[in-house]
Design an enzyme around this catalytic site. Structure first.
Site, mmCIF file in Angstrom:
data_model
loop_
_atom_site.group_PDB
_atom_site.id
_atom_site.type_symbol
_atom_site.label_atom_id
_atom_site.label_comp_id
_atom_site.label_asym_id
_atom_site.label_seq_id
_atom_site.Cartn_x
_atom_site.Cartn_y
_atom_site.Cartn_z
ATOM 1 N N THR A 18 0.867 -1.170 0.000
ATOM 2 C CA THR A 18 0.000 0.000 0.000
ATOM 3 C C THR A 18 0.897 1.210 0.000
ATOM 4 O O THR A 18 1.904 1.214 0.694
ATOM 5 C CB THR A 18 -0.842 0.039 1.300
ATOM 6 O OG1 THR A 18 -1.666 -1.126 1.318
ATOM 7 C CG2 THR A 18 -1.697 1.274 1.383
ATOM 8 N N ARG A 27 -12.780 -9.275 -2.246
ATOM 9 C CA ARG A 27 -12.014 -9.074 -1.013
ATOM 10 C C ARG A 27 -11.633 -7.580 -0.873
ATOM 11 O O ARG A 27 -11.193 -6.942 -1.813
ATOM 12 C CB ARG A 27 -10.741 -9.916 -1.038
ATOM 13 C CG ARG A 27 -9.880 -9.804 0.228
ATOM 14 C CD ARG A 27 -8.747 -8.811 0.080
ATOM 15 N NE ARG A 27 -7.830 -8.843 1.221
ATOM 16 C CZ ARG A 27 -6.859 -7.953 1.419
ATOM 17 N NH1 ARG A 27 -6.676 -6.969 0.573
ATOM 18 N NH2 ARG A 27 -6.060 -8.037 2.472
ATOM 19 N N VAL A 28 -11.827 -7.060 0.314
ATOM 20 C CA VAL A 28 -11.433 -5.685 0.620
ATOM 21 C C VAL A 28 -10.472 -5.745 1.800
ATOM 22 O O VAL A 28 -10.710 -6.475 2.761
ATOM 23 C CB VAL A 28 -12.686 -4.837 0.962
ATOM 24 C CG1 VAL A 28 -12.302 -3.499 1.547
ATOM 25 C CG2 VAL A 28 -13.549 -4.644 -0.290
ATOM 26 N N GLY A 29 -9.399 -4.996 1.716
ATOM 27 C CA GLY A 29 -8.412 -5.003 2.793
ATOM 28 C C GLY A 29 -8.655 -3.896 3.802
ATOM 29 O O GLY A 29 -9.773 -3.377 3.926
ATOM 30 N N ASP A 30 -7.609 -3.541 4.506
ATOM 31 C CA ASP A 30 -7.724 -2.522 5.553
ATOM 32 C C ASP A 30 -7.684 -1.097 5.021
ATOM 33 O O ASP A 30 -8.165 -0.175 5.678
ATOM 34 C CB ASP A 30 -6.577 -2.698 6.558
ATOM 35 C CG ASP A 30 -5.209 -2.596 5.884
ATOM 36 O OD1 ASP A 30 -5.048 -3.129 4.758
ATOM 37 O OD2 ASP A 30 -4.290 -1.987 6.460
ATOM 38 N N THR A 83 0.398 -0.741 6.378
ATOM 39 C CA THR A 83 0.565 -1.593 5.208
ATOM 40 C C THR A 83 0.854 -3.003 5.727
ATOM 41 O O THR A 83 1.290 -3.175 6.859
ATOM 42 C CB THR A 83 1.670 -1.073 4.254
ATOM 43 O OG1 THR A 83 1.843 -1.994 3.182
ATOM 44 C CG2 THR A 83 2.989 -0.864 4.943
ATOM 45 N N GLY A 84 0.579 -3.985 4.896
ATOM 46 C CA GLY A 84 0.746 -5.365 5.341
ATOM 47 C C GLY A 84 -0.577 -6.105 5.266
ATOM 48 O O GLY A 84 -1.506 -5.670 4.586
ATOM 49 N N GLY A 137 -3.901 -6.954 5.485
ATOM 50 C CA GLY A 137 -5.025 -6.094 5.850
ATOM 51 C C GLY A 137 -5.976 -6.706 6.859
ATOM 52 O O GLY A 137 -6.463 -6.025 7.767
#
Ligand code: ASP
Length: 345
Positions: A206, A234-237, A257-258, A260
Site C-alpha cells: 500500500t 475481497r477488501v483489505g484494511d 501496510t501489510g 489487511g
C-alpha cells in the site's frame, strides 16, 4: 459562513496577525508556524513525497499534499497500487483507497474497478456525499458521474505475467509479501510482479502517506490494489477508516501496510493513535500495536507482515513492523530520505 472565512477566523484566534488578500496566504508568527513534514510507506514513498512536498513546501494543506502524493504511485508501474497492480483471482484489478483530514472528514472507496485514481474518488466521496464509503459498482458509477474516465479492463504486462504465473497453481491462499531473506528463498519469483523500485519479490503493498502542514494540521491517505490474486470482492484494511488509516488532529495520523485482515482485526491505525494519545512516541505506539497483533496471531505471525507509520502533532515521525524489510520515506525541510523501520525481529 464559507469554509475559507471560517478558517480565517480560526487562524486569527491562533494569533495570526496578517493575511495577503490573494489566496488567503497567512503570515504567521514564528512561534506558531509549524515545519511541514510528510512520510510515506516503502521506497515508492520517495517519489510520492516529492509530489506531496510541492504542496507542503509551498505552504499548502496537508490534505492536498497526501492526495497529490499518492497519485504519483497510482500512476506508476507498481505491482500493488493503481491499475497496473496485480489482479484478483478472476483477473480483474480492484482498488481500495481512503483519505482523512484534520477535522475528522474522511472518504473511501473499495472494490473499485477501472478508475485510475481511487484516492481522488475517495476525496470526492468525502467532500461531495453525505457518506464515508462507496464500494464496487456504486463507487464506479459515482466516479464516472464525477467526470473520472472509465479505463479499459486490462492488465499491465507485468501484472499479466504474474497472473499467468499464479494461474499455474491457482493456490487459494494469497501469497503474502515477506521481505525477510529466509522467506524470500521459499517464494516462487514467477508469482511476483516486479515492484517498480524494488527487487521483484513483492506481492502486495500500500502507498500510505501522513503529513503535517505549516498550519499544524494533519491528514493521511492510502491506496492499494490489495492482496494479489485475492478472492473476488475481497477488501483489505486500506479503505477502512480506523484500520488502514486514521487521523486525529489533536494527536496524530497513522497509516498501515501489510496483511489487511490483521490490521482490521485490531482497528490498527486507530489503536496506534490512541497509544500516542496516552503519551507514547509514534514509533513506540506503532510497536505496541504490532506486538498486539503478534500476540493474537501467535505462530502464524511468522507468515504475515504488518507495518505502521505514524506522525504526531509535534511533527515527530516513527514506524514499526512485525518483520524486517519495511522502509518508509520522510520529507522535511532538510530533504527526502528512506528510513529502515525497526521491527520485532
Ligand atoms: N494492506 C493491504 C491490503 O491488505 C496490502 C498491503 O499493504 O500490503 O489490502
Amino acid at each position: 459562513m464559507s469554509m475559507d472565512r471560517r478558517k480565517f477566523l480560526n487562524l486569527s484566534g491562533l494569533g495570526i496577525t496578517s493575511f495577503t488578500i490573494s489566496g488567503f496566504i497567512p503570515t504567521i508568527h514564528n512561534q506558531i508556524e509549524v515545519a511541514p513534514i510528510v512520510a510515506a510507506t516503502w521506497d515508492a514513498g520517495l517519489a510520492a513525497n516529492l509530489a506531496a512536498w510541492k504542496v507542503l513546501g509551498a505552504g499548502g494543506k496537508a490534505l492536498d499534499a497526501v492526495e497529490k502524493g499518492v497519485m504519483v504511485t497510482e500512476d506508476e508501474m507498481n505491482c500493488c497500487v493503481g491499475l497496473n497492480g496485480n489482479p484478483d483471482r478472476d483477473g480483474h484489478v480492484t482498488l481500495d483507497a481512503s483519505i482523512m483530514d484534520h477535522e475528522f472528514n474522511c472518504g473511501s472507496v473499495a472494490f473499485l474497478e477501472r478508475i485510475k485514481h481511487p484516492i481522488a474518488v475517495a476525496r470526492r466521496v468525502m467532500e461531495k456525499t453525505p457518506h464515508v464509503m462507496l464500494v464496487g459498482e456504486g463507487a464506479q458509477q459515482f466516479a464516472v458521474a464525477e467526470g473520472f474516465t472509465l479505463e479499459p479492463d486490462q492488465l499491465s504486462d507485468d501484472a499479466k505475467r504474474s497472473y499467468e504465473g499464479w494461474l499455474k497453481k491457482s493456490e487459494y491462499k494469497p501469497v503474502i509479501n515477506i521481505e525477510r531473506k529466509k522467506a524470500l528463498s521459499q517464494l516462487d519469483p514467477s508469482l511476483m510482479a516486479p515492484h517498480k523500485l524494488s527487487n521483484g519479490e513483492w506481492n502486495h503493498d500500500t502507498i500510505g502517506m501522513v503529513a503535517l502542514d505549516r498550519f499544524g494540521n494533519l491528514s493521511g491517505s492510502c491506496t492499494t490494489s490489495g492482496a494479489g490474486f485475492k478472492m473476488r470482492g475481497r477488501v483489505g484494511d486500506s479503505p477502512v477508516i480506523g484500520a488502514g488509516l486514521y487521523v486525529d488532529n489533536e494527536v496524530g495520523a497513522v497509516v498501515a501496510t501489510g496483511q489487511g485482515e490483521d490490521v482490521i482485526r485490531v482497528a490498527g491505525s486507530s489503536a496506534v493513535v490512541e497509544q500516542m494519545r496516552q503519551g507514547k512516541s509514534p514509533s513506540e505506539a506503532c510497536k505496541f500495536v504490532v506486538e498486539r497483533i503478534r500476540r493474537i496471531k501467535k505462530e502464524k505471525a511468522k507468515d504475515i507482515q504488518i507495518c505502521f507509520i505514524a506522525i504526531n502533532k509535534k511533527g515527530e515521525v516513527g514506524a514499526f513492523a512485525l518483520h524486517k524489510g519495511f522502509n518508509y520515506a520522510v520529507h522535511t525541510n532538510d530533504g527526502n530520505k528512506l528510513i529502515e523501520s525497526s521491527s520485532l525481529d
